[in-house]
Design a protein around this motif. Structure first.
Motif, PDB file in Angstrom:
ATOM      1  N   TYR A 100     -31.760  44.329 -17.561  1.00  0.00           N
ATOM      2  CA  TYR A 100     -32.203  43.345 -18.548  1.00  0.00           C
ATOM      3  C   TYR A 100     -31.213  43.355 -19.710  1.00  0.00           C
ATOM      4  CZ  TYR A 100     -36.573  43.397 -15.946  1.00  0.00           C
ATOM      5  OH  TYR A 100     -37.517  43.299 -14.956  1.00  0.00           O
ATOM      6  N   ARG A 101     -30.391  42.304 -19.803  1.00  0.00           N
ATOM      7  CA  ARG A 101     -29.306  42.254 -20.779  1.00  0.00           C
ATOM      8  C   ARG A 101     -29.812  42.256 -22.223  1.00  0.00           C
ATOM      9  NH1 ARG A 101     -24.504  41.351 -19.449  1.00  0.00           N
ATOM     10  NH2 ARG A 101     -24.978  40.119 -17.629  1.00  0.00           N
ATOM     11  N   THR A 102     -30.833  41.490 -22.541  1.00  0.00           N
ATOM     12  CA  THR A 102     -31.256  41.362 -23.934  1.00  0.00           C
ATOM     13  C   THR A 102     -31.888  42.645 -24.474  1.00  0.00           C
ATOM     14  OG1 THR A 102     -33.358  40.404 -23.240  1.00  0.00           O
ATOM     15  CG2 THR A 102     -31.594  38.867 -23.841  1.00  0.00           C
ATOM     16  N   THR A 103     -32.460  43.465 -23.614  1.00  0.00           N
ATOM     17  CA  THR A 103     -33.086  44.708 -24.068  1.00  0.00           C
ATOM     18  C   THR A 103     -32.298  45.940 -23.632  1.00  0.00           C
ATOM     19  OG1 THR A 103     -34.543  44.571 -22.152  1.00  0.00           O
ATOM     20  CG2 THR A 103     -35.411  43.792 -24.250  1.00  0.00           C
ATOM     21  N   ASP A 104     -31.264  45.773 -22.823  1.00  0.00           N
ATOM     22  CA  ASP A 104     -30.332  46.814 -22.412  1.00  0.00           C
ATOM     23  C   ASP A 104     -31.009  48.027 -21.769  1.00  0.00           C
ATOM     24  OD1 ASP A 104     -27.842  47.869 -21.924  1.00  0.00           O
ATOM     25  OD2 ASP A 104     -27.615  48.707 -23.929  1.00  0.00           O
ATOM     26  N   TYR A 105     -31.795  47.765 -20.750  1.00  0.00           N
ATOM     27  CA  TYR A 105     -32.344  48.845 -19.932  1.00  0.00           C
ATOM     28  C   TYR A 105     -32.378  48.386 -18.489  1.00  0.00           C
ATOM     29  CZ  TYR A 105     -36.898  46.434 -19.884  1.00  0.00           C
ATOM     30  OH  TYR A 105     -37.903  45.525 -19.710  1.00  0.00           O
ATOM     31  N   ILE A 106     -32.577  49.331 -17.570  1.00  0.00           N
ATOM     32  CA  ILE A 106     -32.693  48.971 -16.161  1.00  0.00           C
ATOM     33  C   ILE A 106     -34.008  49.507 -15.611  1.00  0.00           C
ATOM     34  CG2 ILE A 106     -30.222  48.826 -15.690  1.00  0.00           C
ATOM     35  CD1 ILE A 106     -30.328  51.546 -14.406  1.00  0.00           C
ATOM     36  N   LYS A 107     -34.534  48.770 -14.663  1.00  0.00           N
ATOM     37  CA  LYS A 107     -35.677  49.234 -13.891  1.00  0.00           C
ATOM     38  C   LYS A 107     -35.152  49.569 -12.500  1.00  0.00           C
ATOM     39  CE  LYS A 107     -39.525  47.146 -16.198  1.00  0.00           C
ATOM     40  NZ  LYS A 107     -40.786  46.449 -16.060  1.00  0.00           N
ATOM     41  N   VAL A 108     -35.490  50.742 -12.030  1.00  0.00           N
ATOM     42  CA  VAL A 108     -35.087  51.194 -10.706  1.00  0.00           C
ATOM     43  C   VAL A 108     -36.334  51.247  -9.849  1.00  0.00           C
ATOM     44  CG1 VAL A 108     -34.056  53.064  -9.373  1.00  0.00           C
ATOM     45  CG2 VAL A 108     -33.202  52.566 -11.673  1.00  0.00           C
ATOM     46  N   THR A 109     -36.285  50.578  -8.692  1.00  0.00           N
ATOM     47  CA  THR A 109     -37.430  50.548  -7.782  1.00  0.00           C
ATOM     48  C   THR A 109     -37.007  51.071  -6.426  1.00  0.00           C
ATOM     49  OG1 THR A 109     -38.248  48.574  -8.917  1.00  0.00           O
ATOM     50  CG2 THR A 109     -39.219  49.083  -6.774  1.00  0.00           C
ATOM     51  N   ASN A 110     -37.747  52.038  -5.907  1.00  0.00           N
ATOM     52  CA  ASN A 110     -37.551  52.522  -4.546  1.00  0.00           C
ATOM     53  C   ASN A 110     -38.210  51.496  -3.638  1.00  0.00           C
ATOM     54  OD1 ASN A 110     -38.137  53.734  -1.990  1.00  0.00           O
ATOM     55  ND2 ASN A 110     -37.782  55.737  -2.898  1.00  0.00           N
ATOM     56  N   LEU A 111     -37.422  50.771  -2.853  1.00  0.00           N
ATOM     57  CA  LEU A 111     -37.965  49.674  -2.048  1.00  0.00           C
ATOM     58  C   LEU A 111     -38.864  50.162  -0.909  1.00  0.00           C
ATOM     59  CD1 LEU A 111     -34.910  47.252  -1.962  1.00  0.00           C
ATOM     60  CD2 LEU A 111     -36.976  47.098  -3.353  1.00  0.00           C
ATOM     61  N   SER A 112     -38.718  51.407  -0.471  1.00  0.00           N
ATOM     62  CA  SER A 112     -39.565  51.938   0.599  1.00  0.00           C
ATOM     63  C   SER A 112     -40.935  52.346   0.086  1.00  0.00           C
ATOM     64  CB  SER A 112     -38.914  53.160   1.247  1.00  0.00           C
ATOM     65  OG  SER A 112     -37.677  52.827   1.791  1.00  0.00           O
ATOM     66  N   LEU A 113     -40.954  53.007  -1.070  1.00  0.00           N
ATOM     67  CA  LEU A 113     -42.203  53.567  -1.600  1.00  0.00           C
ATOM     68  C   LEU A 113     -42.829  52.732  -2.708  1.00  0.00           C
ATOM     69  CD1 LEU A 113     -41.072  57.305  -1.790  1.00  0.00           C
ATOM     70  CD2 LEU A 113     -42.353  56.171   0.055  1.00  0.00           C
ATOM     71  N   GLY A 114     -42.027  51.868  -3.338  1.00  0.00           N
ATOM     72  CA  GLY A 114     -42.538  51.049  -4.433  1.00  0.00           C
ATOM     73  C   GLY A 114     -42.540  51.758  -5.777  1.00  0.00           C
ATOM     74  N   ASN A 115     -42.057  53.011  -5.838  1.00  0.00           N
ATOM     75  CA  ASN A 115     -41.988  53.724  -7.117  1.00  0.00           C
ATOM     76  C   ASN A 115     -41.020  53.011  -8.043  1.00  0.00           C
ATOM     77  OD1 ASN A 115     -43.612  55.542  -5.820  1.00  0.00           O
ATOM     78  ND2 ASN A 115     -42.041  57.111  -5.607  1.00  0.00           N
ATOM     79  N   GLU A 116     -41.360  52.991  -9.337  1.00  0.00           N
ATOM     80  CA  GLU A 116     -40.508  52.296 -10.314  1.00  0.00           C
ATOM     81  C   GLU A 116     -40.296  53.181 -11.538  1.00  0.00           C
ATOM     82  OE1 GLU A 116     -40.824  47.892 -11.158  1.00  0.00           O
ATOM     83  OE2 GLU A 116     -41.613  48.722 -13.031  1.00  0.00           O
ATOM     84  N   TRP A 117     -39.064  53.177 -12.036  1.00  0.00           N
ATOM     85  CA  TRP A 117     -38.703  53.922 -13.225  1.00  0.00           C
ATOM     86  C   TRP A 117     -37.960  52.994 -14.181  1.00  0.00           C
ATOM     87  CZ3 TRP A 117     -37.677  55.316  -8.231  1.00  0.00           C
ATOM     88  CH2 TRP A 117     -38.329  56.437  -7.729  1.00  0.00           C
ATOM     89  N   THR A 118     -38.140  53.221 -15.484  1.00  0.00           N
ATOM     90  CA  THR A 118     -37.386  52.498 -16.509  1.00  0.00           C
ATOM     91  C   THR A 118     -36.408  53.476 -17.138  1.00  0.00           C
ATOM     92  OG1 THR A 118     -39.263  51.040 -16.936  1.00  0.00           O
ATOM     93  CG2 THR A 118     -37.555  51.141 -18.621  1.00  0.00           C
ATOM     94  N   LEU A 119     -35.132  53.087 -17.164  1.00  0.00           N
ATOM     95  CA  LEU A 119     -34.078  53.933 -17.708  1.00  0.00           C
ATOM     96  C   LEU A 119     -33.410  53.203 -18.860  1.00  0.00           C
ATOM     97  CD1 LEU A 119     -34.401  54.642 -14.570  1.00  0.00           C
ATOM     98  CD2 LEU A 119     -32.226  55.777 -14.848  1.00  0.00           C
TER      99      LEU A 119
END
Length: 117
Positions: A94-113
């Protein structure tokens, strides 16, 4: 004197060759469980390399797919990357807020970095 001239000439040639070298920019995003390192081209228009931290080491992930999201509100990009075991992750920047969301496509787990200063 001749040796000094040769050394200066060689240094000049090396300098001239290095000024056209490809520069890269690095961005690290940290989360509570892991970090992600993005290596971009000099213009920050393309990610060339994605690495995740694991046990204090950086592990390369293959870039499988790219979607440009600059036409969408907030801008950014989405990369699909794959680890050495074939597990795919979505990196949603996300360019305007300068963070990334990482999603494990197999398990659906999501993290914000968030970007490291």
């Amino acid at each position: 004197m001749k040796k000094i001239s040769i050394v200066l000439f060689i240094l000049g040639v090396v300098f001239a060759l290095n000024t056209g070298a490809y520069a890269q920019k690095y961005f690290t995003y940290d989360g509570s469980e892991f970090s992600v390192l993005l290596t971009c081209d000099n213009n920050n228009t393309q990610v060339n390399r994605v690495q995740f931290s694991s046990d204090g080491k950086w592990v390369d992930f293959s870039i499988v797919n790219y979607t440009n999201m600059d036409g969408v509100e907030g801008g950014g990009f989405i990369y699909t990357v794959e680890d050495g075991k074939g597990v795919q992750f979505l990196l949603d920047y996300y360019r305007t807020t300068d963070y990334i969301k990482v999603t494990n496509l197999s398990l659906g787990n999501e993290w914000t970095l968030y970007r490291r200063n």
